[in-house]
Design a protein around this motif. Sequence first.
Motif, PDB file in Angstrom:
ATOM      1  N   UNK A  94      38.577  12.682  24.477  1.00 56.84           N
ATOM      2  CA  UNK A  94      38.658  14.093  24.095  1.00 56.84           C
ATOM      3  C   UNK A  94      37.250  14.664  24.186  1.00 56.84           C
ATOM      4  N   UNK A  95      37.056  15.618  25.104  1.00 57.34           N
ATOM      5  CA  UNK A  95      35.774  16.286  25.280  1.00 57.34           C
ATOM      6  C   UNK A  95      35.949  17.733  24.840  1.00 57.34           C
ATOM      7  N   UNK A  96      35.014  18.256  24.068  1.00 56.54           N
ATOM      8  CA  UNK A  96      35.241  19.591  23.516  1.00 56.54           C
ATOM      9  C   UNK A  96      33.947  20.283  23.143  1.00 56.54           C
ATOM     10  N   UNK A  97      34.075  21.589  22.913  1.00 53.30           N
ATOM     11  CA  UNK A  97      33.068  22.382  22.223  1.00 53.30           C
ATOM     12  C   UNK A  97      33.807  23.320  21.281  1.00 53.30           C
ATOM     13  N   UNK A  98      33.174  24.356  20.777  1.00 56.29           N
ATOM     14  CA  UNK A  98      33.849  25.207  19.798  1.00 56.29           C
ATOM     15  C   UNK A  98      34.856  26.156  20.429  1.00 56.29           C
ATOM     16  N   UNK A  99      34.900  26.233  21.788  1.00 59.93           N
ATOM     17  CA  UNK A  99      35.796  27.170  22.467  1.00 59.93           C
ATOM     18  C   UNK A  99      36.973  26.488  23.160  1.00 59.93           C
ATOM     19  N   UNK A 100      36.746  25.318  23.714  1.00 59.25           N
ATOM     20  CA  UNK A 100      37.794  24.636  24.474  1.00 59.25           C
ATOM     21  C   UNK A 100      37.794  23.144  24.165  1.00 59.25           C
ATOM     22  N   UNK A 101      38.959  22.544  24.393  1.00 55.80           N
ATOM     23  CA  UNK A 101      39.108  21.104  24.209  1.00 55.80           C
ATOM     24  C   UNK A 101      39.768  20.525  25.457  1.00 55.80           C
ATOM     25  N   UNK A 102      39.216  19.422  25.943  1.00 56.12           N
ATOM     26  CA  UNK A 102      39.772  18.723  27.099  1.00 56.12           C
ATOM     27  C   UNK A 102      40.306  17.375  26.644  1.00 56.12           C
ATOM     28  N   UNK A 103      41.636  17.227  26.693  1.00 53.20           N
ATOM     29  CA  UNK A 103      42.268  15.945  26.403  1.00 53.20           C
ATOM     30  C   UNK A 103      42.527  15.237  27.716  1.00 53.20           C
ATOM     31  N   UNK A 104      41.976  14.071  27.852  1.00 56.68           N
ATOM     32  CA  UNK A 104      42.025  13.327  29.111  1.00 56.68           C
ATOM     33  C   UNK A 104      42.805  12.034  28.913  1.00 56.68           C
ATOM     34  N   UNK A 105      43.759  11.804  29.804  1.00 60.68           N
ATOM     35  CA  UNK A 105      44.416  10.496  29.870  1.00 60.68           C
ATOM     36  C   UNK A 105      44.339  10.015  31.312  1.00 60.68           C
ATOM     37  N   UNK A 106      43.893   8.789  31.503  1.00 55.35           N
ATOM     38  CA  UNK A 106      43.731   8.251  32.858  1.00 55.35           C
ATOM     39  C   UNK A 106      44.347   6.873  32.948  1.00 55.35           C
ATOM     40  N   UNK A 107      44.773   6.532  34.139  1.00 52.81           N
ATOM     41  CA  UNK A 107      45.275   5.177  34.389  1.00 52.81           C
ATOM     42  C   UNK A 107      44.880   4.754  35.785  1.00 52.81           C
ATOM     43  N   UNK A 108      44.467   3.490  35.911  1.00 52.52           N
ATOM     44  CA  UNK A 108      44.144   2.893  37.201  1.00 52.52           C
ATOM     45  C   UNK A 108      45.082   1.736  37.424  1.00 52.52           C
ATOM     46  N   UNK A 109      45.684   1.688  38.614  1.00 57.65           N
ATOM     47  CA  UNK A 109      46.599   0.609  38.941  1.00 57.65           C
ATOM     48  C   UNK A 109      45.983  -0.316  39.978  1.00 57.65           C
ATOM     49  N   UNK A 118      38.762  -5.472  46.413  1.00 61.12           N
ATOM     50  CA  UNK A 118      37.838  -4.826  47.330  1.00 61.12           C
ATOM     51  C   UNK A 118      37.193  -3.560  46.814  1.00 61.12           C
ATOM     52  N   UNK A 119      37.366  -3.238  45.523  1.00 59.83           N
ATOM     53  CA  UNK A 119      36.884  -1.955  45.009  1.00 59.83           C
ATOM     54  C   UNK A 119      36.454  -2.085  43.540  1.00 59.83           C
ATOM     55  N   UNK A 120      35.669  -1.117  43.103  1.00 63.27           N
ATOM     56  CA  UNK A 120      35.267  -1.024  41.701  1.00 63.27           C
ATOM     57  C   UNK A 120      35.264   0.441  41.277  1.00 63.27           C
ATOM     58  N   UNK A 121      35.640   0.657  40.018  1.00 63.81           N
ATOM     59  CA  UNK A 121      35.566   1.993  39.439  1.00 63.81           C
ATOM     60  C   UNK A 121      34.778   1.890  38.146  1.00 63.81           C
ATOM     61  N   UNK A 122      33.660   2.588  38.091  1.00 68.05           N
ATOM     62  CA  UNK A 122      32.857   2.657  36.869  1.00 68.05           C
ATOM     63  C   UNK A 122      33.232   3.937  36.136  1.00 68.05           C
ATOM     64  N   UNK A 123      33.504   3.814  34.834  1.00 66.85           N
ATOM     65  CA  UNK A 123      33.955   4.954  34.047  1.00 66.85           C
ATOM     66  C   UNK A 123      32.779   5.540  33.268  1.00 66.85           C
ATOM     67  N   UNK A 124      32.567   6.860  33.414  1.00 68.15           N
ATOM     68  CA  UNK A 124      31.509   7.566  32.694  1.00 68.15           C
ATOM     69  C   UNK A 124      31.939   7.819  31.256  1.00 68.15           C
ATOM     70  N   UNK A 125      31.026   8.133  30.368  1.00 69.04           N
ATOM     71  CA  UNK A 125      31.387   8.468  28.986  1.00 69.04           C
ATOM     72  C   UNK A 125      32.417   9.591  28.878  1.00 69.04           C
ATOM     73  N   UNK A 126      32.436  10.477  29.857  1.00 71.98           N
ATOM     74  CA  UNK A 126      33.419  11.572  29.849  1.00 71.98           C
ATOM     75  C   UNK A 126      34.836  11.083  30.075  1.00 71.98           C
ATOM     76  N   UNK A 127      34.974   9.896  30.655  1.00 67.28           N
ATOM     77  CA  UNK A 127      36.281   9.374  31.046  1.00 67.28           C
ATOM     78  C   UNK A 127      36.570   9.505  32.518  1.00 67.28           C
ATOM     79  N   UNK A 128      35.743  10.282  33.230  1.00 65.63           N
ATOM     80  CA  UNK A 128      35.900  10.439  34.664  1.00 65.63           C
ATOM     81  C   UNK A 128      35.082   9.375  35.401  1.00 65.63           C
ATOM     82  N   UNK A 129      35.383   9.134  36.685  1.00 62.61           N
ATOM     83  CA  UNK A 129      34.632   8.111  37.416  1.00 62.61           C
ATOM     84  C   UNK A 129      33.141   8.445  37.520  1.00 62.61           C
TER      85      UNK A 129
END
Length: 993
Positions: free
Chosen positions: A449-464, A378-389
Amino acid sequence: MKYLFLLIAIASLNQLRAQDIKYTNGHNEWNADSLGNHRVVVAFTGTGKFAKTTIEWRRRDKNPDQKRIIVQDAKTGKKILNVKTESISNKNGTFIFEPLSGQGTYYIYYLASKNSGSPNYPTVHYLQPEQTASNEWLGAIPEALKINTTVKEIESINAFNSFYPMEVIATGAESAALIRKYKRTDYVVFPEDRQYPVKMFDRIPYRWVQRGAVTQFTGSALRGENYALQLNVYALQNLEQLSVSFADLKDAKGNVIAAKNLSCINTGGTDYKGNPFTKIVNVTKDSIQPLWCLLDVPATAKPGIYKGAATVKAANAAVTVVPIQLTVGNALAKNGNIAEPWKQTRLKWLNSTMAQENTVIAPYTPLVLKDNTIDLLGRKVAIAPSGFPAQISTFFNEEMTGLQSAPNLLLTEPIHFHFFGADGKELKLTDGPLTYTRQTPGTIEWNNVNKNDKIQMDLHASLEFDGFLSYTVKITALQDIDFKNITLHIPFTKESSKYLMGLGEKGELRPDSLAWKWNVAQKNQDAVWVGAVNAGLQYTLRDEKYIRPLNTNFYLQKPLLLPTSWGNGDKGGITIAQKGKSILADNYSGERHMKKGDTLYYNFNLLITPFHTINTDFQWATRFYHKYDSIQKIKNIGATIINIHHGTAINPWINYPFIEWQKMKSYIDQAHQNGLKVKIYNTVRELSDHAYELFPLRSLGHEVYSTGKGGGFSWLQEHVDTDYIAAWFVPEVKDAAIINSGMSRWHNYYVEGMNWLTQNVGIDGIYLDDVAFDRITMKRIKRVLTADGHPGIIDLHSANQFNKRDGFINSANLYMEHFPYLNRLWFGEYFDYENNSPAFFLTEVSGIPFGLMGEMLQDGGNAWRGMVYGMTCRIPWTENADPTGIWKLWDQFGMQGTKMVGYWVSNPPVKTDNEKIKATTYKKEGKALVSIGSWNETDTDVSLLIDWKQLGIDPAKATITAPAVKNFQEARNFKVGEKIPVQKNKGWLLVIQ
């Protein structure tokens, strides 16, 4: 079998007893509420008015001199007033009293207590000493009075309350003499049999003094048995990092029981998520740390005497090698001999991984990933290039009866973070490549992994498969940096954000704006649900240190930990308001500084609602009888499922349904023969003091039991002593419970236990009265309950937790992660069905926006409003409410197969001309049952606005009838177009055909 280990001990007292004193069972012969649970039986053999005795009672309780002594004449039952205490210590007490009946038997009660407080949360205090003797009698006591009264026995009110043998203390001198025999200055290991669990952790039991210095463990086991033994470490200094290892056990013929078959639950195991772990065990000086060791005897083991060793060591002390000798008999244990749990054969369950694999549970469907879009039921999740919905969609129709082709969109743009530097300018991140790391029918995981020269965002996601979407978001500073703000934006569509529940708000129509701040000390709030009936999202903000808090009356004793990231001291918070075309949830954390290399975890979870369509046919056909009662009586009333609470003959002990299970099985078998199903109460919020494993669990520190101030019922104070939270108490059976600490290996035991009850007792499901475990355990429970075709029905009751002691959390918000696996809600005590809005009923009580249906409890609920949501109450729980009249109408009308069309849909077939009077239609071919419920402030008349085409009924031929329904309405006929009188807070059930 209930107290076999105690009865064995009592039966053997001629061979092993303290100072020749017998410890016996009083068979509940006296009133514990005034006299306490323990007495000494003495015999006066002298003459005159002065009886003197010294009792070597070896008490474990603290400050015995501050507790009252009561002397009673056994012949007359009269309390003796002339009593003098010469001395009292833990070792002994010397007393003089007036023997009113001359030579004969007298009772000396030494832990006299009084019960106060509420029946289910008692406060038991011990009576202080009193002076009742007359000065004349005291003055006449001979100075050289000798002992003339002998101690015959020490009686506990029943076997369960006995201190014998493991709570009969050794004196300090005896303990020191015993320890000297071991010639150690760091620690001593006392091997002990499984039938004598250590119960005192600060004193040596007299049993160990009597048996002398024992350096070897000797025991007997069955082939295939889950055997347990104790190696009890008494620390003579502070010990660090205690551990134990094992060598192979071998017999004289060279047969081997491998060392891998031995383990210690105190030093490690498997957590409730299925992950192995080790524990650091430190022991403070002068305390005892039991090491409960498990030995899986192979079913293929040859009978014989096997010898090996356990090596105990600490980081700051020498090793101790304890020889082990185990005689393996010829008999073969069935299923590890778990049918005899008093032998601790079920301790193995603590490390179980049963039902841990994330297989798809009906009615859910396997996940399908295609083009960065994941399909689930009954649902769908589309994932953006960032890794977020990028988008979340549902396909449930407004009626929640089926799926539609057009999506219900939840988002106006992708979910995203903003990072603002100290100058207020946004620090854009570059998206790394999206990588899917796991693809199974039950779980899909991805990293980025999303980043620039100041910060890095490591993302791990799971959908059940049930719609649970979890994000671990690790932010690392690549250089020293100041932030003005770090914020997560969730941009809802207006259509999917009609209602809101959480963050201090009751379930209601979403307010125009909401501003909320963290306050974990008083408020159990880290989540909010925003949604419509057929599309919504709950999100929860956490960090890597999240620990599930206590709930249901105990939140303030173990509240949430403020997430370092989101909370940021007092700088973090949430605002929800319209911004452009979005209803924007702005989850901000405020100004902060990060040094190079610092990390923060901005974790969050999403639950996509609804979870499935509503099953109205289950609602009409499934009628709970919520009490242990005659099966024939229940069948005659028309109920279909019996809920057996604890405190009953077949389920007496809270959350420990393993003692009277044969009675339970007999009852369930009889119910099944009569076409009824039976569910039992069993959860893990607290655990009965009757649990065989209570003291092995205490040896685990606070892994299973929560820390606390103690108190409560007398048994807990006298045997558990201190450092626990007293929980629910059932006066009728004197069952006292202790609060569990949260997520622990006890959940592994719980899953195994539910499987055992399903397979061996035939339970048809469980009744949950609030929940103290998370969705991982819930999924495992659903799997074992539904295995092999069992129905596995789960219904959840919650008292309204929107109050101070529960941290002002909405019950539905608290338990939403469990909703995918429930069949029914029962919300609950303290829910106000008279003074809350339709939106409150819909979101907080009914379950409909989540694919569930519910029932009402407090004062029987409001029957008229309840039926607008398909809800009744339960019998015979509420004396002043009876749903059987409504059940009868359901059957007469034929509710099976009807389509429920609530007032919440955009174009219902029937509504009223008063917005405060709601109508829900249950329609089928040629007729409809219309439920009308009033929220109007006064009695009024309404007109029905009927879409006859939707009903499929010719208005020229239609009739509108109010059938007679017991305790609901009198029979009445209405003409089409006639005004219908509606009383305040009431309504009608009308048949249109």
